[in-house]
Design an enzyme around this catalytic site. Structure first.
Site, PDB file in Angstrom:
ATOM      1  N   GLU A  92       0.776  -1.227   0.000  1.00  0.00           N
ATOM      2  CA  GLU A  92       0.000   0.000   0.000  1.00  0.00           C
ATOM      3  C   GLU A  92       0.814   1.287   0.000  1.00  0.00           C
ATOM      4  O   GLU A  92       0.393   2.293  -0.564  1.00  0.00           O
ATOM      5  CB  GLU A  92      -0.929   0.014   1.234  1.00  0.00           C
ATOM      6  CG  GLU A  92      -1.967  -1.091   1.238  1.00  0.00           C
ATOM      7  CD  GLU A  92      -2.973  -0.943   0.113  1.00  0.00           C
ATOM      8  OE1 GLU A  92      -3.342   0.201  -0.208  1.00  0.00           O
ATOM      9  OE2 GLU A  92      -3.384  -1.972  -0.452  1.00  0.00           O
ATOM     10  N   SER A 470     -45.069 -37.461  36.228  1.00  0.00           N
ATOM     11  CA  SER A 470     -44.781 -37.813  37.619  1.00  0.00           C
ATOM     12  C   SER A 470     -43.601 -37.050  38.195  1.00  0.00           C
ATOM     13  O   SER A 470     -43.401 -37.067  39.417  1.00  0.00           O
ATOM     14  CB  SER A 470     -44.513 -39.316  37.725  1.00  0.00           C
ATOM     15  OG  SER A 470     -45.679 -40.049  37.399  1.00  0.00           O
TER      16      SER A 470
END
Length: 820
Positions: A92, A470
């Site tokens: 860059e 139950s």
């Protein structure tokens, strides 16, 4: 004359150049002052708040999930690997540390190349300009915007150091696939920490800013490799790497695989609950402010919960036969990797099960290929279970050879067993849930809401309201103890019909035991252990529906969830597994109601604590002068028919502030006796399979609903409560013989085996208010000293056994008629 002009020409040209430069400078300066009011303050970059995702952690600091549109992991300049810095400078801005923010050489070169002159095609924007463009001004192609960018870049170079500028750029640059900054991109493309990446990987990242959506390897491996080659050439030209390093990097293959954040604990159900809570508390900024949420999830227990749930559901699924292959694929005579990929393209992995295509079948095994794990053999023993499913609860004959099950081109699911071997499996239709809480404060330590979160994110641990069957009976029996019944009370187990007016259902009701048998007079303890439905209904009727429901609410169940009739005794309420775990915590901690919670604390990016949980704590000793630590003295008939009670033996009372104490739901004595009764469910009742754990500190209750639509087990010791559930999302029968003890209990056992590994047994000591008496198995009353069949039983002190001389006793030693 000509000579005079020749002498004056350089002076004139010099004057012209100075004049032009002055005019350009004046124009530049005038433009700067004209645009100055529109320029943002570059000092803002010092305090730039980078968007960071929400991160969710386990209580032991392991990453559970990352949530947010932008993946970003800010990193300080000192932590940036040198190879990363060099790669980005090469790609860059190789003169970054020399120019003042604007690289006039680079701009001139770019203009000349654009005009047709020979030279390398490089952009004219410096790293400083790119940082300005992405953070301070809008990205549009106009001369005004370009001039503002230049002015801001020059100004920025005076405000920040080169290192600060480069740090900001490498933390904000977009690198494709929602990744902002080099650290997040390293995680996304390589599944690595930034400090671990190679030269080849650094060059690939550095090549992305020019066109991140095109050059990233997930979008195009070819373009990514081409761009990487350019960056490596520039790094060689600048002396950052040598020829050998370049060669090795160029030969490194480019992977197009997409990696996520390095999740260390697979707990998506908990991560989603945390996300919802953070969104409700902080709004949309929860996804961008980098909040760190520490949950109560224990990473070890969470893994155990996932394995337990998937194992139990797969075992259930295998019992009900093989539903056939997942798909068919046309393979060429000699298949290649591309053919396997194509055959499996539309089949995702589910809950750890891998899709595979059958390559060959012989007399002893099948050979299959998976998408990412290579090839496996499935021995015939690993597919013997695959009897064809012929209908609900029905299966066909067992296979006699691999060809009875599989053929070349079949797409199936497998579970890797060991190196080179796998089990034949199928994605189950049934679902499950498992949730575990700490009974002392309600912390959720493990949560699995289904077989696979990514197949369906519906959380059955917190969202699925089902009948517990139950498993709800202990709350009814706790009310019975509070009302005056005892574990030794005899209740008649015999047929009964309740008329429509009493049931509130509009029709008569004839409750039945699961096995459709009746057992006559039954002690309350035995009725719970063996889950006698008729006893439970008679008990609730004797207490009264209203008083029973009022009492049950103490466990945290809203009255609206409890049917206002006798069917509640058989578990017809609509509850979630988490609600059941929270309610069972009352028994486990000695009678106090703790609220389940998931989020321990929330921190900001600097580690400052934004919120901290302050759960109410269970402390049975608190508020008692003596607390626990009482010596147990057996109860035998004394002078005048009295009993001897437990004597005080001291015991330290912990320091817990009154405003942190959890409210009492039931007495410590009630919780102790109920826990002991539920120990019998494991010792001699419907949960005997839990004896495989080899522990005596466990208690719990199985649950099965009508037509076996739901199977439950809720169990605990003094340190951990866990609830397991198995059923179908679209309610239907699990099949014959599929009950809590067979279908849900194995999940609980698998989990607790790992959860309690290496931990000593943990039981609460007997509290004040409990007595122990020797009673007759025939009458339930206090036994005579010479009764050879008598046994010891626990009682609440205010409700001693018959025959003790207490005001509510019915006599000493005489046979009592069973109640109700």
């Amino acid at each position: 004359m000509a000579s005079r002009w020749s002498r004056r020409l350089p002076w004139l040209l010099g004057t012209l150049v100075v004049a032009l430069a002055g005019a350009v400078g004046m124009a530049f300066l005038a433009t700067y002052y004209f645009l100055r009011p529109t320029l943002p303050d570059v000092a803002e970059l010092r305090d730039l708040k980078l968007q960071m995702p929400l991160r969710v952690y386990s209580r032991d600091g392991r990453l559970i999930g990352q949530i947010g549109e932008q993946r970003r992991l800010p990193v300080a300049y000192a932590e940036l690997p040198e190879v990363v810095v060099e790669a980005f400078l090469a790609a860059e801005d190789d003169r970054f540390f020399e120019h003042p923010g604007i690289d006039w050489q680079g701009m001139t070169r770019a203009l000349l190349v654009a005009a047709g002159f020979p030279g390398p095609r490089q952009g004219g924007s410096t790293i400083t300009q790119q940082l300005v463009r992405t953070t301070l001004i809008e990205n549009e192609r106009t001369l005004r915007r370009k001039l503002r960018e230049i002015f801001l870049a020059i100004t920025l170079e005076h405000e920040l150091s080169k290192q600060e500028i480069l740090e900001l750029f490498l933390n904000t640059v977009f690198l494709g696939q929602r990744s902002y900054g080099v650290a997040a991109a390293a995680e996304t493309y390589f599944g690595k920490r930034l400090q671990e990446i190679t030269i080849a990987e650094a060059a690939l990242l550095a090549g992305l800013p020019q066109a991140p959506s095109r050059y990233n390897p997930v979008a195009s491996r070819e373009l990514a490799e081409r761009r990487r080659s350019y960056v490596l050439r520039r790094m060689l030209e600048l002396g950052f790497i040598d020829e050998e390093e370049q060669r090795v990097a160029l030969e490194t293959p480019v992977s197009g695989e997409l990696h996520g954040p390095r999740v260390e604990v697979d707990a998506p159900w908990a991560a989603e609950l945390a996300r919802q809570a953070m969104l409700a508390e902080y709004g949309e900024r929860a996804y961008t402010d980098g909040l760190r949420v520490v949950t109560t999830i224990d990473s070890r227990l969470q893994r155990a919960a996932d394995v337990a749930l998937r194992s139990a559901v797969l075992e259930y699924d295998r019992r009900h036969g093989y539903r056939g292959v997942a798909g068919k694929a046309s393979l060429p005579a000699v298949e290649g990797p591309g053919d396997v990929e194509a055959a499996l393209q539309r089949f995702p992995s589910v809950g750890g099960l891998l899709p595979a295509v059958v390559l060959a079948v012989d007399g002893s095994a099948a050979r299959v290929a998976t998408r990412s794990r290579g090839e496996f053999d499935i021995p015939f023993d690993n597919m013997r279970w695959a009897r064809p499913s012929t209908g609900p609860g029905a299966v066909g004959p067992a296979p006699r050879r691999p060809a009875d099950v599989l053929a070349r081109g079949d797409v199936v699911y497998v579970l890797p067993e060991q190196a080179g071997r796998a089990l034949l499996v199928q994605v189950p239709d049934a679902q499950g849930a498992l949730v575990a809480v700490d009974p002392q404060d309600g912390a959720i330590v493990a949560m699995s809401g289904g077989f696979d979160f990514y197949a369906t994110s519906f959380n059955r641990a917190t969202q699925a309201k089902r009948q517990p069957g139950s498993a709800f009976k202990p709350f009814i029996y706790s009310a019975a103890l509070d009302s005056g019944l005892t574990p030794a009370s005899l209740i008649l187990d015999a047929p009964v019909v309740y008329e429509a007016a009493e049931t509130g259902s509009g029709q008569d009701w004839r409750p039945q035991n699961v096995d459709a048998r009746f057992y006559g007079p039954t002690r309350l303890r035995d009725a719970l252990a063996r889950s006698r439905n008729l006893v439970s209904v008679r008990v609730m009727r004797s207490i009264g529906v209203g008083p029973t429901l009022d009492f049950v609410q103490n466990f945290g169940f809203p009255r609206s969830q409890l049917p206002d009739n006798l069917t509640t005794a058989l578990g017809t309420a609509q509850v979630t597994p988490l609600e059941m775990a929270s309610a069972y915590a009352v028994f486990a901690n000695g009678g106090q109601r703790v609220e389940p919670y998931l989020i321990d604390r929330v921190e900001d990016t600097a580690g400052a604590v934004l919120s901290q949980s302050a759960p109410l704590l269970a402390c049975p000793e608190c508020g008692s002068a003596a607390g626990y630590g009482r010596a147990l003295v057996s109860l035998v008939p004394g002078d005048g028919g009295g009993v001897t009670r437990a004597e005080e033996a001291g015991g330290a009372v912990p320091e817990v502030p009154q405003d942190r104490l959890a409210p009492r739901a039931i007495s410590a004595a009630n919780a102790f006796v109920m826990t002991d009764m539920m120990r019998d469910v494991i010792r001699a009742g419907t949960a005997r399979r839990a004896l495989a754990l080899g522990r005596s500190d466990l208690a719990g209750k199985t649950g099965t609903t009508n037509d076996r639509r739901d199977a439950w087990f809720a169990g605990f010791n003094a340190g951990l409560v866990a609830v397991s559930w198995v059923g179908f999302d679209q309610e239907r029968s699990l099949g014959n013989f599929e009950e809590g003890g067979r279908t849900a209990l194995p999940m609980w056992v698998y989990f607790m085996r790992e959860a309690l590994r290496g931990r000593p047994e943990q039981r609460l000591p007997m509290p004040e208010g409990v007595i122990n008496a020797r009673v007759s198995p025939v009458t339930g009353a206090l036994a005579s000293p010479d009764d050879p069949d008598a046994f010891f039983e626990f009682f609440l002190a205010e409700h001693p056994p018959a025959g003790t001389g207490a005001p509510d006793a019915t006599g000493t030693g005489r046979r009592e008629e069973p109640l109700f």
